[in-house]
Structure formats: C-alpha cells, structure tokens
Enzyme design. Structure first.
Site, PDB file in Angstrom:
ATOM      1  N   CYS A   2      44.275  31.737  45.001  1.00 59.16           N
ATOM      2  CA  CYS A   2      45.281  30.710  45.237  1.00 59.16           C
ATOM      3  C   CYS A   2      44.982  29.508  44.348  1.00 59.16           C
ATOM      4  O   CYS A   2      43.831  29.178  44.084  1.00 59.16           O
ATOM      5  CB  CYS A   2      45.329  30.218  46.677  1.00 59.16           C
ATOM      6  SG  CYS A   2      45.584  31.516  47.870  1.00 59.16           S
ATOM      7  N   ARG A  27      45.177  32.602  39.292  1.00 57.14           N
ATOM      8  CA  ARG A  27      44.424  32.578  40.557  1.00 57.14           C
ATOM      9  C   ARG A  27      45.146  33.336  41.669  1.00 57.14           C
ATOM     10  O   ARG A  27      44.579  33.554  42.742  1.00 57.14           O
ATOM     11  CB  ARG A  27      44.201  31.137  41.008  1.00 57.14           C
ATOM     12  CG  ARG A  27      43.441  30.301  40.014  1.00 57.14           C
ATOM     13  CD  ARG A  27      43.315  28.882  40.507  1.00 57.14           C
ATOM     14  NE  ARG A  27      42.459  28.796  41.659  1.00 57.14           N
ATOM     15  CZ  ARG A  27      41.148  28.654  41.625  1.00 57.14           C
ATOM     16  NH1 ARG A  27      40.535  28.574  40.477  1.00 57.14           N
ATOM     17  NH2 ARG A  27      40.436  28.588  42.727  1.00 57.14           N
ATOM     18  N   TRP A  75      47.570  34.116  46.636  1.00 61.73           N
ATOM     19  CA  TRP A  75      47.028  35.479  46.604  1.00 61.73           C
ATOM     20  C   TRP A  75      46.753  35.807  48.059  1.00 61.73           C
ATOM     21  O   TRP A  75      45.868  35.229  48.674  1.00 61.73           O
ATOM     22  CB  TRP A  75      45.737  35.522  45.776  1.00 61.73           C
ATOM     23  CG  TRP A  75      45.212  36.899  45.558  1.00 61.73           C
ATOM     24  CD1 TRP A  75      45.581  37.774  44.578  1.00 61.73           C
ATOM     25  CD2 TRP A  75      44.193  37.560  46.322  1.00 61.73           C
ATOM     26  NE1 TRP A  75      44.862  38.935  44.701  1.00 61.73           N
ATOM     27  CE2 TRP A  75      44.016  38.838  45.750  1.00 61.73           C
ATOM     28  CE3 TRP A  75      43.424  37.213  47.428  1.00 61.73           C
ATOM     29  CZ2 TRP A  75      43.105  39.751  46.259  1.00 61.73           C
ATOM     30  CZ3 TRP A  75      42.515  38.120  47.928  1.00 61.73           C
ATOM     31  CH2 TRP A  75      42.359  39.380  47.339  1.00 61.73           C
ATOM     32  N   ASN A  99      43.792  26.590  49.874  1.00 67.37           N
ATOM     33  CA  ASN A  99      43.118  27.674  49.153  1.00 67.37           C
ATOM     34  C   ASN A  99      41.831  27.954  49.904  1.00 67.37           C
ATOM     35  O   ASN A  99      41.028  27.047  50.098  1.00 67.37           O
ATOM     36  CB  ASN A  99      42.847  27.199  47.712  1.00 67.37           C
ATOM     37  CG  ASN A  99      41.916  28.110  46.951  1.00 67.37           C
ATOM     38  OD1 ASN A  99      41.799  29.282  47.255  1.00 67.37           O
ATOM     39  ND2 ASN A  99      41.263  27.567  45.945  1.00 67.37           N
ATOM     40  N   GLY A 100      41.656  29.193  50.381  1.00 72.28           N
ATOM     41  CA  GLY A 100      40.442  29.521  51.138  1.00 72.28           C
ATOM     42  C   GLY A 100      40.804  30.316  52.370  1.00 72.28           C
ATOM     43  O   GLY A 100      41.904  30.872  52.469  1.00 72.28           O
ATOM     44  N   GLU A 483      31.711  49.097  32.350  1.00 72.02           N
ATOM     45  CA  GLU A 483      32.611  47.973  32.077  1.00 72.02           C
ATOM     46  C   GLU A 483      33.929  48.469  31.448  1.00 72.02           C
ATOM     47  O   GLU A 483      35.009  47.983  31.799  1.00 72.02           O
ATOM     48  CB  GLU A 483      31.895  46.955  31.167  1.00 72.02           C
ATOM     49  CG  GLU A 483      32.754  45.805  30.674  1.00 72.02           C
ATOM     50  CD  GLU A 483      33.443  44.988  31.769  1.00 72.02           C
ATOM     51  OE1 GLU A 483      33.087  45.113  32.953  1.00 72.02           O
ATOM     52  OE2 GLU A 483      34.373  44.234  31.419  1.00 72.02           O
ATOM     53  N   LYS A 487      37.669  47.894  33.028  1.00 74.15           N
ATOM     54  CA  LYS A 487      38.775  47.270  32.269  1.00 74.15           C
ATOM     55  C   LYS A 487      40.016  48.145  32.368  1.00 74.15           C
ATOM     56  O   LYS A 487      41.104  47.661  32.623  1.00 74.15           O
ATOM     57  CB  LYS A 487      38.328  47.155  30.807  1.00 74.15           C
ATOM     58  CG  LYS A 487      38.544  45.923  30.026  1.00 74.15           C
ATOM     59  CD  LYS A 487      38.300  44.580  30.614  1.00 74.15           C
ATOM     60  CE  LYS A 487      37.253  44.454  31.644  1.00 74.15           C
ATOM     61  NZ  LYS A 487      37.114  43.347  32.459  1.00 74.15           N
ATOM     62  N   GLU A 490      41.506  48.172  36.025  1.00 77.40           N
ATOM     63  CA  GLU A 490      42.058  46.868  36.399  1.00 77.40           C
ATOM     64  C   GLU A 490      43.475  46.660  35.875  1.00 77.40           C
ATOM     65  O   GLU A 490      44.332  46.182  36.593  1.00 77.40           O
ATOM     66  CB  GLU A 490      41.225  45.745  35.751  1.00 77.40           C
ATOM     67  CG  GLU A 490      40.069  45.238  36.518  1.00 77.40           C
ATOM     68  CD  GLU A 490      39.339  44.150  35.724  1.00 77.40           C
ATOM     69  OE1 GLU A 490      39.190  43.067  36.267  1.00 77.40           O
ATOM     70  OE2 GLU A 490      38.914  44.393  34.568  1.00 77.40           O
ATOM     71  N   HIS A 506      25.503  66.889  37.626  1.00 77.80           N
ATOM     72  CA  HIS A 506      25.238  66.781  39.064  1.00 77.80           C
ATOM     73  C   HIS A 506      26.513  66.508  39.851  1.00 77.80           C
ATOM     74  O   HIS A 506      26.438  66.078  41.002  1.00 77.80           O
ATOM     75  CB  HIS A 506      24.204  65.685  39.324  1.00 77.80           C
ATOM     76  CG  HIS A 506      22.910  65.951  38.625  1.00 77.80           C
ATOM     77  ND1 HIS A 506      22.119  67.034  38.926  1.00 77.80           N
ATOM     78  CD2 HIS A 506      22.289  65.297  37.608  1.00 77.80           C
ATOM     79  CE1 HIS A 506      21.062  67.024  38.124  1.00 77.80           C
ATOM     80  NE2 HIS A 506      21.145  65.980  37.310  1.00 77.80           N
ATOM     81  N   LYS A 603      41.977  36.187  39.321  1.00 82.49           N
ATOM     82  CA  LYS A 603      40.886  35.906  38.384  1.00 82.49           C
ATOM     83  C   LYS A 603      39.667  35.344  39.101  1.00 82.49           C
ATOM     84  O   LYS A 603      38.533  35.666  38.785  1.00 82.49           O
ATOM     85  CB  LYS A 603      41.385  34.896  37.354  1.00 82.49           C
ATOM     86  CG  LYS A 603      40.352  34.469  36.333  1.00 82.49           C
ATOM     87  CD  LYS A 603      40.477  35.290  35.108  1.00 82.49           C
ATOM     88  CE  LYS A 603      39.407  35.046  34.081  1.00 82.49           C
ATOM     89  NZ  LYS A 603      39.006  36.297  33.442  1.00 82.49           N
TER      90      LYS A 603
HETATM   91  C1  G6P Z   1      37.377  38.894  39.724  1.00 85.91           C
HETATM   92  C2  G6P Z   1      37.918  39.039  38.327  1.00 85.91           C
HETATM   93  C3  G6P Z   1      36.934  39.801  37.467  1.00 85.91           C
HETATM   94  C4  G6P Z   1      35.571  39.125  37.493  1.00 85.91           C
HETATM   95  C5  G6P Z   1      35.056  38.935  38.916  1.00 85.91           C
HETATM   96  C6  G6P Z   1      33.858  38.014  38.955  1.00 85.91           C
HETATM   97  O1  G6P Z   1      37.356  40.142  40.338  1.00 85.91           O
HETATM   98  O2  G6P Z   1      39.169  39.697  38.343  1.00 85.91           O
HETATM   99  O3  G6P Z   1      37.410  39.839  36.138  1.00 85.91           O
HETATM  100  O4  G6P Z   1      34.656  39.868  36.757  1.00 85.91           O
HETATM  101  O5  G6P Z   1      36.065  38.326  39.727  1.00 85.91           O
HETATM  102  O6  G6P Z   1      34.263  36.746  38.556  1.00 85.91           O
HETATM  103  P1  G6P Z   1      33.299  35.613  38.024  1.00 85.91           P
HETATM  104  O7  G6P Z   1      34.200  34.442  37.798  1.00 85.91           O
HETATM  105  O8  G6P Z   1      32.293  35.351  39.106  1.00 85.91           O
HETATM  106  O9  G6P Z   1      32.665  36.088  36.780  1.00 85.91           O
END
Ligand code: G6P
Length: 608
Positions: A2, A27, A75, A99-100, A483, A487, A490, A506, A603
């Site tokens: 948010c 956000r 969100w 927000n929270g 990673e 990506k 996501e 395995h 994010k």
């Molecule tokens: C969210 C984002 C990710 C990020 C993660 C940790 O899930 O979508 O892209 O890696 O948070 O965020 P930070 O700001 O702590 O790196």
C-alpha cells in the site's frame, strides 16, 4: 504494501495526490482512492477498483480545486480488492488512509458496537476507533489519533483528515514508512520519497512511535506520549530521471539495462583493482573485529535471499574457517536459532522496509549480534536500525521484480567478504582474481546486454506458450538458477523451479516431458563437465533445453543456446543472470502481460 499520499498547501491537491499515487503504484495496485476537502470542509471522495488509471478516469468527473487531501493505493490484506474496501475510509467527519495491518482489529471492532462498518478491512476499524474519540467534534484530531493508536496492535503508516479541521493532516507511523515533504507553503506526505521528487528536495522521515500534525506552513512532530521531537530535515537525493522510464517501454527493461552504471555506483570508492584491495566504511567494523568473524548469517526475502545465497557461495571460496548460513527471513524470525559468538548478520533488502526482514533484524539485535545492512533505499527503516551498513546505491528500483538490486547486493556482499579476508590476512594472490573481475564486471555486463538481447528475443517467442520451466545449475550457477526461476514466475506466471544439477536424478528428472522446458546454466569452470553430464540425462529424455554458457566450443544438441563471450570466469553466473532477466522480460512481453506490476505482488512487502 500500500502507498499513501497527502497534500496541504496552495495548489490543487488532487494533482499531487494522483501523481504521487502513480509513483507509489509499485507498492500495491488492486484499488485506489482520494479524498479532498474544500475550505468549508466539504469532502469529495473518489475510489476505484483496479489500477490508478481507473481512479484517474473517475476523478475526471469529480474535479475539485481543493487544497488539502489524502490518497491511497492498496494491496489487499483484509478484504477482497473492491471499491468498498478501498481507502480512504470514512468515519463520521474523518477520513483515513492506512498502510499496514491492525492485528487486533476484531477485538476493537467488537467494542465499536454503534459504528456501521461498510468494508471488511482492518483499516476501517482504525478509522472508527479514532472517530469514537473524536466524536464530539471539539477534541483535537491529533489527540483522538493518539488515543486510538495506543490501543492498536500491529503496524501502521496513516494519514487522517477531518471535515471539521480542513487545514491539517495528522500522520503517524509504526512499522510502515512515512515521509513528510517540506515545501514552500505546502506540505506533502508519502510512503516513500520517490513520490515527492520534483515537488521538494527536503523531507522528514518519521520514526516508529511518532505522530505529526502538518499544515501548509507547519510540521509538529511528537511521540505517542506527547513528547516533542525535533525532527531532522534531510535532503532527498533522487532526481526525476531516476524515477522515469527514460525512453524504455517498461521500468524493468530500463532497470536491467542500467546495470553497468548501477554496479559502477556500488563499486565507487570501494574497489581498488590496481592495488588489489577493497574498502568498505559503512559496516563500521574495525580490523580486529573483522578478523574475529567466524560466522555470517545472511537474511533476506525473495530476490534478496537469492543474492545472499549466491554471495555465500563466493565468500566461502576465499574466507578461511567461516560458516555462512543464508536464511529466509519469514522462517528465521520464528526459528529460535542459536547464533554463535563472533557472528555478524547481513540484513539484505532493496527497500529496507520488508516486514519479515525487519523483524529478523530486531530478533538478531536482541541476541547482541552485530548487524550490517545491505540496503538500497536510503533512510529506510532497516538502514536506520542496523549497527552499520553498505548502501548498494542502485537508485530507485520501480519494477516489482528486482533486477539491478540483485546484482549489486551480491557484489556488495562479496566485497564485504573480501574485507573480512583482507583483515584475516588471506594472501593477496588469492583475492586479486576476485577483485580484478569485480572491477571489470560493469563493462562485461554492458557487453552481455548488447550481445544477448537479440538472441534472447528470438528464443522467447518459441517458449512463451509453455507453462512449466526448470532452471538448472551447479555451484554458483545454482543460486543463479533460483533467481532466474523466480524472475520468470513472478512476471510471466510460468511455473518455474530451480534445481541443483546434481539433484535432478533424485526427483525432478521425472518431470521432463514436452510441457516443460529446461534452462541449463553452464559456466566454464571446475564443475562444467559434471554439469554437462547432468544435462545429458535431460537430453536423453527428450528435454527441450536452452543452454546458457560462456563456453564458445559448446556443441551439445540442445534446442537453443545463448552464448556469452566474457573474459570473466568467477562471476560468469552474474552475467548469466542478466541473460535470465532478459529472458523473463521478453517472455512476459510476448505473453502480453503487465511487466512492471505482476498480479498479486507488490514491491515492498511491509506486512508479515
Ligand atoms: C517483494 C518483491 C521482491 C523482493 C522481496 C524482498 O517480494 O516483489 O522483488 O525481492 O520483496 O524485498 P526487499 O525490498 O527486502 O529486497
């Protein structure tokens, strides 16, 4: 999670609120709303389900010239995304954006018997609670806010306005960020400073447990116990170019392409390739303290966790007698894990606000363990609470999927590892290859970006209709594969998982069929031949393989290969990750999905 904004001053409030929300849309983006008040206190409340653009369309029919207002992009945590659940929430003459998470909202709601709740949100309960203290209309708003917040368990960044006092906004924070922009005869509120860029360069970052009353000309900060706080006005370093797309179609592509520059910023003043030394001032550890380190705990979520994992593989290679545990913050915070003496915890976070990572930091500090932040967002909560730290300096990362931050987080941690190695007296011949490759990395990334983009684009068209992907790697290419898979899932929603090559037999080998494709990372090095043997097992079962390698002689009968030419060997997996970033990007573009704002994600995750 948010984003909140607020404005009080001489200009049209709706204009700032909508532009601020757009900057904060990363956000959260399932619904949004704005309320403004005219000089007599008459409110115009507009809310819409979906993206900020939907709100903007509705606002076109509800234009005002009001000079005060608050806004929110959501969100969803409690209650589905809908107009009724969107903020601002109204309670009597009050409007609130939050927000929270209010953890005890059910208990509080049960007490507020005469309030007619319209939404399913915890935030409306907070609005009603504040209103219950404010009800007679002559109670100063800030006092009602403070009384209510004293009863709240959970996290909040809030902004509240009242029809009865249409000249001030009351804001407060505990666990969710809140920045007050100090303008000329205007005051702006935002969850993060990026929304303020272009409006003011001066900001006050509210601390947990603080509340502020802001008008166009004044900002008064206090603690919840009414002690005055002399708030520090800080300079916002971000410029407008850093938060715009700069000619790219998506922020994600811009951020991938920026990496030669952003990594250069990470390295600035920290790496001396000629002397073969590194230097990091921020962690604040003396030579003697560095020498004593025997154990590292690396904490993060999502991409930051993967960055920690990859860095740990590297640091183990050159720091003698060290154990490293890289942990997922949401797990570690409840594990009651023992951290031995002579440990340092690296707290990795792009935003510096992730709730689980922050909670871990606080738990770890309770044990008296020294904490070092690997953070991007300057002035963020984690950067303030760690004992020392290193900013990665990649500038604002706006696309939800993290790219440039990952690359710089890994390298910043490797440099931290190198400072430990130097202090422990590791021979410089051992460390030099690392340092010299790090110094060359920005240039090598630039080379890969130009070499791989067309190759990747051509391939993605063949795979975007498949629904499953397996990423494979060994050693440093294994966290890289993790990673890469994150990506892809996501942003493209393809079900992608990573496995260590050696684990294939395995279990995962059973998955190989024509619904899957496999991405095999094959960096030249000690384990190259072993990885190739593992890959043969996939090929023998008809796997549709895309190989990514820096071996120019690679000639296995795979469906596709992306070859990168580089003189680097140690950090070739970092270059391969850049290829994987491009791959995820172009697949998502081919699928016609929203690259920068994938469904269900945000994010900055400031809730548990
Ligand atoms: C969210 C984002 C990710 C990020 C993660 C940790 O899930 O979508 O892209 O890696 O948070 O965020 P930070 O700001 O702590 O790196």
């Amino acid at each position: 999670m948010c984003g909140i904004v607020g404005y009080v001053g001489g200009k049209n409030a709706q204009d700032f609120l909508i532009s601020g929300l757009k900057r904060l849309e990363y956000r959260g983006y399932d619904s949004a709303g704005i309320v403004t008040l005219n000089a007599e206190g008459k409110a115009t409340l507009v809310r819409a389900k979906g993206k900020i653009s939907n709100l903007e369309e509705k606002l076109a029919q509800n234009k005002t010239s009001d000079k005060i207002g608050i806004g929110h992009t959501r969100w969803a945590t409690h209650g589905e995304p809908s107009e009724t659940n969107a903020h601002p929430h109204k309670a009597g003459p009050l409007y609130l954006v939050h927000n929270g998470i209010i953890e005890n909202y059910k208990e509080l709601k049960a007490e507020l018997k005469d309030f007619e709740f319209k939404s399913e949100t915890d935030s409306e309960v907070l609005a009603a609670l504040i209103e219950s203290f404010y009800r007679d209309g002559n109670y100063p708003l800030v006092n009602a806010v403070v009384q209510a917040l004293k009863l709240v368990k959970g996290t909040y960044g809030i902004a509240v306005i009242s029809e009865l006092q249409p000249e001030e906004i009351v804001v407060a924070r505990s666990g969710s960020p809140l920045v007050i922009g100090v303008g000329h005869d205007e005051t702006l509120i935002a969850s993060d400073a990026s929304a303020l860029v272009g409006h003011t360069k001066r900001a006050i970052y509210l601390n947990d447990g603080e509340v502020a009353v802001v008008t166009a000309k004044s900002i008064e900060v206090k603690t919840l116990n009414a002690e005055p706080v002399s708030a520090k006005v800080e300079e916002i370093e971000t410029n407008l170019a850093a938060i715009q797309k700069g000619g790219y179609e998506h922020f994600l592509l811009k951020e991938i392409m920026e990496q030669p520059n952003t990594l250069t910023e990470t390295l600035r003043g920290r790496v001396n390739a000629e002397q073969g030394t590194v230097h990091l001032g921020g962690p604040g550890l003396t030579e003697a303290e560095l020498r004593k380190i025997q154990h590292l705990v690396i904490v993060g979520c999502g991409t930051a966790y993967h960055a920690g994992l990859l860095a740990s593989y590297y640091i183990e290679q050159f720091v003698p007698e060290i154990t490293i545990e890289t942990v997922i913050a949401s797990e570690y915070r409840y594990r009651n894990a023992y951290i031995p003496d002579n440990s340092v915890a690296l707290i990795v976070s792009q935003s510096g606000e992730t709730a689980d990572t922050l909670a871990c930091l606080r738990e770890i500090k309770k044990q008296g363990v020294r904490t070092v932040g690997i953070v991007n967002a300057i002035g963020s909560t984690i950067s303030r609470e760690v004992d020392g730290g290193t900013y990665v300096h990649v500038g604002p990362e706006i696309s939800v999927a993290s790219t440039k931050a990952f690359t710089s987080q890994v390298i910043a941690m490797v440099i931290f590892g190198l400072t430990i190695a130097q202090a422990k007296g590791v021979r410089s011949t051992m460390l030099r290859p690392y340092i010299s490759e790090i110094a060359k990395l920005p240039e090598e990334i630039a080379k890969v970006l130009s070499e791989a983009e067309e190759q990747v684009k051509a391939i993605t068209k063949k795979y975007h209709e498949l629904e499953h992907a397996i990423y494979l790697g060994r050693d440093t290419a294994y966290p890289t594969a993790m990673e890469g898979a994150l990506k892809l899932k996501e942003i493209s929603y393809i079900d992608a998982n990573a496995y260590a090559f050696g684990e294939l037999k395995h279990g995962p080998l059973a998955l190989v069929d024509d619904k899957y494709f496999e991405i095999a990372l094959l960096p030249v090095g000690e384990l190259y031949d072993k990885a190739v043997s593992n890959l043969q097992e996939v090929l023998a079962r008809g796997g549709k393989v895309i190989a990514v390698t820096n071996n120019d002689k690679f000639d296995l009968p795979v469906e596709n290969v992306v070859k990168i030419t580089t003189e680097l060997e140690i950090f070739a997996p970092i270059l391969m990750n850049i290829v994987l970033q491009l791959f995820a990007y172009y697949i998502t573009v081919a699928k016609g999905l929203n690259v920068d704002q994938p469904r269900n994600l945000a994010k900055s995750v400031t809730v548990e």
